[in-house]
Design a protein around this motif. Structure first.
Motif, PDB file in Angstrom:
ATOM      1  N   LYS A 420      30.152  22.382  18.278  1.00  0.00           N
ATOM      2  CA  LYS A 420      28.857  22.437  18.159  1.00  0.00           C
ATOM      3  C   LYS A 420      28.179  21.407  16.972  1.00  0.00           C
ATOM      4  O   LYS A 420      27.209  20.707  17.105  1.00  0.00           O
ATOM      5  N   ASN A 421      28.746  21.895  15.750  1.00  0.00           N
ATOM      6  CA  ASN A 421      28.475  20.973  14.616  1.00  0.00           C
ATOM      7  C   ASN A 421      28.701  19.872  14.558  1.00  0.00           C
ATOM      8  O   ASN A 421      27.751  18.734  14.185  1.00  0.00           O
ATOM      9  N   GLU A 422      29.600  19.337  15.147  1.00  0.00           N
ATOM     10  CA  GLU A 422      30.044  17.810  15.370  1.00  0.00           C
ATOM     11  C   GLU A 422      28.678  17.119  16.390  1.00  0.00           C
ATOM     12  O   GLU A 422      28.394  16.079  16.142  1.00  0.00           O
ATOM     13  N   HIS A 423      28.675  18.199  17.334  1.00  0.00           N
ATOM     14  CA  HIS A 423      27.681  17.652  18.318  1.00  0.00           C
ATOM     15  C   HIS A 423      26.164  17.238  17.742  1.00  0.00           C
ATOM     16  O   HIS A 423      25.627  16.342  17.782  1.00  0.00           O
ATOM     17  N   ASP A 424      25.918  18.444  16.755  1.00  0.00           N
ATOM     18  CA  ASP A 424      24.496  18.289  16.070  1.00  0.00           C
ATOM     19  C   ASP A 424      24.493  17.065  15.162  1.00  0.00           C
ATOM     20  O   ASP A 424      23.550  16.408  14.948  1.00  0.00           O
ATOM     21  N   PHE A 425      25.629  16.768  14.380  1.00  0.00           N
ATOM     22  CA  PHE A 425      26.126  15.732  13.531  1.00  0.00           C
ATOM     23  C   PHE A 425      25.622  14.645  14.160  1.00  0.00           C
ATOM     24  O   PHE A 425      24.812  13.499  13.712  1.00  0.00           O
ATOM     25  N   GLY A 426      26.079  14.214  15.508  1.00  0.00           N
ATOM     26  CA  GLY A 426      26.091  13.043  16.101  1.00  0.00           C
ATOM     27  C   GLY A 426      24.441  12.846  16.518  1.00  0.00           C
ATOM     28  O   GLY A 426      23.833  11.748  16.415  1.00  0.00           O
ATOM     29  N   LEU A 427      23.691  14.198  16.771  1.00  0.00           N
ATOM     30  CA  LEU A 427      22.332  13.923  17.241  1.00  0.00           C
ATOM     31  C   LEU A 427      21.681  13.337  15.888  1.00  0.00           C
ATOM     32  O   LEU A 427      20.658  12.751  16.056  1.00  0.00           O
ATOM     33  N   LEU A 428      22.046  14.185  14.608  1.00  0.00           N
ATOM     34  CA  LEU A 428      21.208  13.452  13.428  1.00  0.00           C
ATOM     35  C   LEU A 428      21.566  11.912  13.174  1.00  0.00           C
ATOM     36  O   LEU A 428      20.678  11.212  12.736  1.00  0.00           O
ATOM     37  N   THR A 429      22.951  11.459  13.366  1.00  0.00           N
ATOM     38  CA  THR A 429      23.218  10.124  13.501  1.00  0.00           C
ATOM     39  C   THR A 429      22.374   9.414  14.389  1.00  0.00           C
ATOM     40  O   THR A 429      21.841   8.214  14.044  1.00  0.00           O
ATOM     41  N   GLU A 430      21.909  10.008  15.432  1.00  0.00           N
ATOM     42  CA  GLU A 430      21.105   9.070  16.702  1.00  0.00           C
ATOM     43  C   GLU A 430      19.796   9.041  16.118  1.00  0.00           C
ATOM     44  O   GLU A 430      19.219   8.259  16.344  1.00  0.00           O
ATOM     45  N   ALA A 431      19.228  10.317  15.309  1.00  0.00           N
ATOM     46  CA  ALA A 431      18.295  10.414  14.843  1.00  0.00           C
ATOM     47  C   ALA A 431      17.813   9.152  13.855  1.00  0.00           C
ATOM     48  O   ALA A 431      16.569   8.692  13.634  1.00  0.00           O
ATOM     49  N   ALA A 432      18.708   9.057  12.943  1.00  0.00           N
ATOM     50  CA  ALA A 432      18.593   7.988  11.884  1.00  0.00           C
ATOM     51  C   ALA A 432      18.668   6.784  12.488  1.00  0.00           C
ATOM     52  O   ALA A 432      18.028   5.836  12.036  1.00  0.00           O
ATOM     53  N   ALA A 433      19.460   6.436  13.434  1.00  0.00           N
ATOM     54  CA  ALA A 433      19.734   5.194  13.923  1.00  0.00           C
ATOM     55  C   ALA A 433      18.379   4.705  14.773  1.00  0.00           C
ATOM     56  O   ALA A 433      17.985   3.490  14.926  1.00  0.00           O
ATOM     57  N   ASP A 434      17.608   5.528  15.600  1.00  0.00           N
ATOM     58  CA  ASP A 434      16.285   5.239  16.121  1.00  0.00           C
ATOM     59  C   ASP A 434      15.095   5.371  15.309  1.00  0.00           C
ATOM     60  O   ASP A 434      14.070   5.323  15.919  1.00  0.00           O
ATOM     61  N   GLY A 435      15.403   5.734  14.107  1.00  0.00           N
ATOM     62  CA  GLY A 435      14.131   5.700  13.419  1.00  0.00           C
ATOM     63  C   GLY A 435      13.333   7.206  13.266  1.00  0.00           C
ATOM     64  O   GLY A 435      12.103   7.357  12.820  1.00  0.00           O
ATOM     65  N   ARG A 436      14.012   8.253  14.000  1.00  0.00           N
ATOM     66  CA  ARG A 436      13.475   9.443  13.902  1.00  0.00           C
ATOM     67  C   ARG A 436      13.309  10.190  12.725  1.00  0.00           C
ATOM     68  O   ARG A 436      12.102  10.880  12.320  1.00  0.00           O
ATOM     69  N   ILE A 437      14.088   9.842  11.773  1.00  0.00           N
ATOM     70  CA  ILE A 437      14.249  10.517  10.516  1.00  0.00           C
ATOM     71  C   ILE A 437      14.377   9.441   9.573  1.00  0.00           C
ATOM     72  O   ILE A 437      15.314   8.299   9.705  1.00  0.00           O
ATOM     73  N   PRO A 438      13.822   9.395   8.137  1.00  0.00           N
ATOM     74  CA  PRO A 438      14.196   8.334   7.224  1.00  0.00           C
ATOM     75  C   PRO A 438      15.463   8.815   6.418  1.00  0.00           C
ATOM     76  O   PRO A 438      15.509   9.889   6.404  1.00  0.00           O
ATOM     77  N   VAL A 439      16.140   7.852   6.130  1.00  0.00           N
ATOM     78  CA  VAL A 439      17.608   8.051   5.268  1.00  0.00           C
ATOM     79  C   VAL A 439      17.740   7.249   4.262  1.00  0.00           C
ATOM     80  O   VAL A 439      17.234   6.258   4.396  1.00  0.00           O
ATOM     81  N   GLU A 440      17.994   7.799   3.070  1.00  0.00           N
ATOM     82  CA  GLU A 440      18.445   7.149   2.014  1.00  0.00           C
ATOM     83  C   GLU A 440      19.980   7.511   1.458  1.00  0.00           C
ATOM     84  O   GLU A 440      20.097   8.637   1.051  1.00  0.00           O
ATOM     85  N   SER A 441      20.904   6.669   1.753  1.00  0.00           N
ATOM     86  CA  SER A 441      22.132   6.929   1.598  1.00  0.00           C
ATOM     87  C   SER A 441      22.831   6.669   0.209  1.00  0.00           C
ATOM     88  O   SER A 441      21.991   5.779  -0.511  1.00  0.00           O
ATOM     89  N   GLY A 442      23.796   7.275  -0.127  1.00  0.00           N
ATOM     90  CA  GLY A 442      24.475   6.956  -1.444  1.00  0.00           C
ATOM     91  C   GLY A 442      23.824   7.410  -2.767  1.00  0.00           C
ATOM     92  O   GLY A 442      24.197   7.156  -3.749  1.00  0.00           O
TER      93      GLY A 442
END
Length: 443
Positions: A420-442
């Motif tokens: 389930k954690n991997e599934h939710d991680f994928g959801l966060l990745t999708e949210a970052a890709a579609d602009g639902r959440i802002p991301v600053e990496s590194g």
């Protein structure tokens, strides 16, 4: 609740939005730091798990639970254990993060730890058999430790602790050179994390006086912060008042100690993964001279992620909740651990402690199966000790019994939760890709 029922992971309905929980949690955080939090969570499923205590609390609340209540850490994953200095200046091993501490079913902490072991094993490339071996061994260590504590006197349980010097007994038997090097580097690093080390890395001398070095966004001195309607001198006045009120939460001798220091500088500091975005300050104090520094961390204390799924806190201040929970669970605590309660409804509560006092944790992503197993046993014993101090250890020991049913069920749960954690991680990745959440990496 039958022991084998602990294997069950109740799936949420289709309307549950784990990413929505994170977004809701971010609304009260420092806006410019929220992208940093998401960036750190998106490094791997393991770092996502570290920041997803609220999601797991919501998941656990949907399943069966016992009525065996202890003081919970609330976020007892593998990386929230570590070493620090005792008042006698010995290196000890214990839980080291209590932002989410709150009373609740003992097994919630066990499941949080066990699932982190499964996820860390996947992150390190372990086989299914190796991961299950780590989780089963750790959970068995918890069960047997609780049964041992149940046979001890109250004072013996209270005094029990894990001293590191001259070495972690459970880790000295590790044959793997890689894991032994990891442990030794972590311990050597901890010994260097003291006030003088912090002074060297975090401050500079300007016009004959010390001040914090600017390293945005990780460390931003108050003089550089642009807070709407708040002048820098007002921020410093506020921190001075906070320190004065915090001192009242200390016992008399430690209050006398802290009153011998004078305020020098203040900066905002980014810490951890799940905590990123909460208001965290470092405060430089001066003793007899510049070579007698004290750096405190003042960290915002909000409601525990467990509170919505258990019962309201008994404390009027969340800072006090964190401090009293830590004192209940830790064998040795920071002598300067205290809290500040804001009398203004809109202002946050804080808890304060020394920034670094031989504090350190193991870098688990370099451990092999043997090393992770040994370290996990150490964590499990420590968690059992903490629960035995705060809960009915006789009842928990009797419930867990002498057979291996509990550890097998927890291993099943951990594997399901890692999925389930991997599934939710994928959801966060999708949210970052579609602009639902802002991301600053590194960062």
């Amino acid at each position: 609740m039958p022991l084998d029922a602990h294997a069950e992971l109740v799936r949420a309905d289709s309307e549950q939005d784990p990413i929505g929980l994170l977004i809701g949690q971010s609304t009260t955080r420092v806006p410019e730091l929220v992208p940093v939090r998401y960036g750190r969570m998106l490094v791997s499923p393991f770092t996502f798990y570290r920041g997803a205590a609220l999601i797991m609390a919501d998941d656990l609340s949907r399943g069966p639970r016992t009525e065996l209540t202890t003081q919970l850490c609330g976020d007892a994953h593998l990386s929230n254990f570590g070493v620090f200095a005792s008042p006698e200046r010995r290196l000890v091993f214990d839980l080291n993060d209590f932002d989410e501490t709150h009373p609740g079913p003992f097994e919630w902490d066990v499941k949080r730890l066990a699932a982190s072991l499964e996820i860390a094993g996947r992150n390190n490339g372990f086989s299914t058999k190796q991961r299950r071996g780590v989780v089963v061994t750790a959970t068995r260590a918890y069960r047997t430790a609780v049964r041992e504590f149940a046979a001890m006197s109250n004072l013996a349980v209270w005094y029990a602790h894990q001293a590191v010097q001259p070495g972690l007994p459970g880790l000295r038997a590790i044959r793997s050179k890689q894991s032994r090097r990891t442990v030794r580097r972590s311990l050597d690093k901890a010994y260097g994390r003291d006030h003088l080390g912090s002074l060297k890395s975090l401050t500079e001398t300007v016009h004959g006086g010390l001040r914090f070095v600017s390293d945005p966004p990780l460390v931003v001195p108050a003089r550089e912060l642009d807070l709407p309607g708040v002048a820098t001198d007002k921020l410093e006045e506020w921190m001075s008042r906070l320190l004065s009120e915090y001192a009242r939460s200390l016992v008399r001798d430690r209050r006398h100690l802290i009153e011998q220091y004078t305020f020098v500088d203040i900066a905002r500091k980014v810490v951890g993964v799940g905590s990123v975005g909460t208001r965290a300050w470092i405060v430089l104090l001066r003793g007899v001279d510049d070579q007698d520094p004290l750096i405190l961390q003042a960290k915002e204390a909000t409601s525990s992620v467990l509170e919505a799924y258990t019962a309201p806190t008994e404390f009027r201040s969340h800072g006090e909740r964190v401090v009293e929970g830590q004192r209940m669970m830790q064998a040795y605590g920071d002598v300067l651990l205290g809290w500040h309660h804001s009398r203004r409804r809109v202002a946050p509560d804080y808890y304060l402690r020394q920034l670094r006092d031989w504090k350190g944790s193991l870098v688990v992503d370099t451990l092999d199966p043997e090393g992770l197993t040994a370290y996990a046993e150490y964590c499990a014993w420590t968690l059992a000790r903490a629960h035995s101090r705060s809960g009915d250890r006789l009842a928990v020991a009797a419930y867990l019994g002498s057979k291996g049913t509990f550890e097998q069920a927890i291993a099943e749960f951990s594997a399901a939760y890692a999925d389930k954690n991997e599934h939710d991680f994928g959801l966060l990745t999708e949210a970052a890709a579609d602009g639902r959440i802002p991301v600053e990496s590194g960062v």
